[in-house]
Design a protein around this motif. Sequence first.
Motif: not given
Length: 71
Positions: A16-41
């Motif tokens: 669902s859109d809600f599950e997708r948003a939750m997953f991407l929010k969780d993943l963003k916390r991890i990716t920001e530990e290793y990368f300086e992110c720019d834009g949407d995922t």
Amino acid sequence: MNGINGVISLDREDMSDFERAMFLKDLKRITEEYFECDGDTGLEITRSDGGFLVCVIFSARRIKNVKNPIL
């Protein structure tokens, strides 16, 4: 079912859109530990013979230096 199994339904075709948003929010916390992110995922989920192929795409300006805590 108890715990997380009671929340997540198994063997579905899509998230669902809600599950997708939750997953991407969780993943963003991890990716920001290793990368300086720019834009949407971006997230693509495709059914395959063995289950699903999951592709996550994001832009990063740089890869961060991660210090080894053992050294």
